[in-house]
Design a protein around this motif. Sequence first.
Motif, PDB file in Angstrom:
ATOM      1  N   ILE A 146       0.800  -1.229   0.000  1.00 29.36           N
ATOM      2  CA  ILE A 146       0.000   0.000   0.000  1.00 29.36           C
ATOM      3  C   ILE A 146       0.832   1.279   0.000  1.00 29.36           C
ATOM      4  O   ILE A 146       0.334   2.341  -0.320  1.00 29.36           O
ATOM      5  CB  ILE A 146      -0.976   0.038   1.211  1.00 29.36           C
ATOM      6  CG1 ILE A 146      -0.203   0.014   2.526  1.00 29.36           C
ATOM      7  CG2 ILE A 146      -1.977  -1.069   1.121  1.00 29.36           C
ATOM      8  CD1 ILE A 146      -1.081   0.341   3.713  1.00 29.36           C
ATOM      9  N   GLY A 147       2.088   1.174   0.362  1.00 30.93           N
ATOM     10  CA  GLY A 147       2.913   2.393   0.412  1.00 30.93           C
ATOM     11  C   GLY A 147       4.348   2.086   0.040  1.00 30.93           C
ATOM     12  O   GLY A 147       4.633   1.051  -0.581  1.00 30.93           O
ATOM     13  N   GLN A 158      -1.784  11.665   2.602  1.00 28.66           N
ATOM     14  CA  GLN A 158      -2.364  10.322   2.525  1.00 28.66           C
ATOM     15  C   GLN A 158      -1.314   9.283   2.162  1.00 28.66           C
ATOM     16  O   GLN A 158      -1.321   8.167   2.671  1.00 28.66           O
ATOM     17  CB  GLN A 158      -3.570  10.275   1.562  1.00 28.66           C
ATOM     18  CG  GLN A 158      -3.333  10.808   0.144  1.00 28.66           C
ATOM     19  CD  GLN A 158      -2.599   9.852  -0.771  1.00 28.66           C
ATOM     20  OE1 GLN A 158      -2.701   8.653  -0.598  1.00 28.66           O
ATOM     21  NE2 GLN A 158      -1.860  10.391  -1.729  1.00 28.66           N
ATOM     22  N   SER A 159      -0.369   9.644   1.280  1.00 24.85           N
ATOM     23  CA  SER A 159       0.664   8.659   0.922  1.00 24.85           C
ATOM     24  C   SER A 159       1.633   8.460   2.096  1.00 24.85           C
ATOM     25  O   SER A 159       2.157   7.364   2.292  1.00 24.85           O
ATOM     26  CB  SER A 159       1.406   9.073  -0.345  1.00 24.85           C
ATOM     27  OG  SER A 159       2.202  10.203  -0.125  1.00 24.85           O
ATOM     28  N   ARG A 168       0.030   5.974   4.333  1.00 27.24           N
ATOM     29  CA  ARG A 168       0.150   4.617   3.783  1.00 27.24           C
ATOM     30  C   ARG A 168       1.579   4.091   3.982  1.00 27.24           C
ATOM     31  O   ARG A 168       1.795   2.918   4.292  1.00 27.24           O
ATOM     32  CB  ARG A 168      -0.233   4.610   2.299  1.00 27.24           C
ATOM     33  CG  ARG A 168      -1.736   4.769   2.069  1.00 27.24           C
ATOM     34  CD  ARG A 168      -2.126   4.563   0.618  1.00 27.24           C
ATOM     35  NE  ARG A 168      -1.807   5.706  -0.223  1.00 27.24           N
ATOM     36  CZ  ARG A 168      -0.802   5.757  -1.095  1.00 27.24           C
ATOM     37  NH1 ARG A 168      -0.001   4.725  -1.244  1.00 27.24           N
ATOM     38  NH2 ARG A 168      -0.602   6.831  -1.824  1.00 27.24           N
TER      39      ARG A 168
END
Lengths: 379, 254
Positions: free
Chosen positions: A198-199, A349-350, A353
């Motif tokens: 996810i990241g 948001q990143s 993540r």
Amino acid sequence: MDFTLSKEQLLIRNTARDFAEKYIEPLVRRIEDENDVPRQIIDRMAELELFGIQFAEEWGGSDGGYDGYVLAMEQIARVSSGVSMILSVNGLGLGAICTYGTKEQKEKYMEPGLTGELLASFAFTEPGTGSDPRQITTMAIREGDSYVINGTKRFISNANFHGPIVVFARESESDEVTAFIVDKFCAGYSISEAWDKIGLKGNRIVDVYLKNVRIPAENMLGKVGRGFNILLSGIAYGKIGISSTYLGITLRAYEEAVKYAMEKKHRGQSIAKFQAMQLRVGELAIKLEAARWLTYRLGCLANNVKDPMTFAREAALTKSFVCENAVDVTRVAVDIHGSYGVMSDYKVQSLYRDAIIGPQIEGVGDMQKMIVAGTILRE
Amino acid sequence: MNIIVAMKQVPDLHHIRIRNREPVLDDIPMVLGDIDKSALAAAVELKETTQGRVIIMSAGNRKIRDTVKEALAAGGDEAILIEDDDLADEDSSVIAGVLAAAIQRIGDVGIVVFGEGSADNYSGRVFSAVAAILGYPQVGYAKRIELNDSLARVTRSLEDSDEIIEVPLPAVISVVSEIKEPRIPSVKNILKARKKPTAVYHLNELCVEVPAEKNITTISNLAPVSRRKGIVITSVDELAKILKNDRKPDRQAQ
């Protein structure tokens, strides 16, 4: 006790920051979307000698120490944690070769690894084991002057680049875990598609398949049965890279939160005027400084501490705190952004993540606490 | 041929905070200004084509020894520093006299390069004064410099045209930032900077007299007050009307 950075340390930090803002920032969206770091970024990092900060000049490094390394990694991760993880893992693989390798092994791998021509990997984890070396099933079978290696390694970074991969396998004659150097993409080496995590985008992790990979016996790293020590030492020093990466994520989350709090208006005034926001920003600043000085301290300790167990403890407690702290900081930074914080146009948001991956990789959080407790409760 | 780059130590603008309209300069790290760094990058490029040597010259308080490492890391071969704790407050005519005296001690001077203005006061006067004291020709606002043994061919960036002129060497040239992007120093060069030769002079060694009375006294240094108009607009028609009225005087002024 002096917490002032020297001019050289400040300049290393500035070089990394200027490089990251000028060369990585314009490509961050592409890195996120394609989960890949463009080659020009790696080449530019090599030109600026960012791959070799912590290594001795004798082996092609810059002799800037782990303190310089930490400062540079923080700034690179502030822009792209995927890029900093490539540096971190390269340092992990080369660090093992530099510490335990023969003169010939160092001559073969260090310089190309520090000029970005080759990128190193470190392969311990398998589908059946994460942290327990007794569960390793990859086998290295002695055949005359060669070893033939078979097995699968999981979640391996930099495995998509050419270069050395330090593989931990069970040596056939001793049945002991032993480290070997394999040249990636040799006959019998193949990789899976990248895991869709996810990241930490840009830092591709894949499974590595070793099928009848034949290497000369002199590719053994260290001695038979010493794999566990190399592993422990390697992952301890690897935690400097991951702690610095998560410090960079923390720093950026703090910066984004402060910027948003100052810019966002509610009923005509900046939300920074509201006490609820002030408390959050204060909390972020406190947590940033705590993570920063713990990580800087680890860099200094890496230059000076000789006892591997002592260093392993410091690395474990730093990694544990900084990674869990990054989850808290990015979460609060998202809160400050409100709904915008979960929109892909917003950097925060990143970062969130990226952050929630930290406690799960390179030694899960609970394992770090057990290492720390083990050094305290040993008696 | 020696290429001298005059650089000024200034407070890092990224760290300055304004309190009660005054800049808070305590504990601010000192750096070299961006245009000065462009001048250095241009000089380093010229060195590569002329086999010259880049000498960094700077005058300032004792922090200058540390600050100059940045220039040595970014390609300077050696540094000549004039160190005096009072120099930071001196006006440009005094600084020009000090720099000129130091330049006169260097042989085989090709060009002396300045940024068009410093990052703090931006007066742009020092380079002209240095040229006048030394009796060298001066060229301002260079965006390109080519050197041969006896001439500098300089492209000047003027408001709406470029002017190409030639001057005999040695010459004093001020440059605009577009001449060259500042170099990002590599890690090894940063660490090697401390080993590069650095000569430190004090004012008495240069036989330069600093006037006891300052020619210029700074009475105040206040940040401008900016107030937003805070106009609330409720319709597009109203916005159009305000923009139209607001912009009219500007257009007339042009």
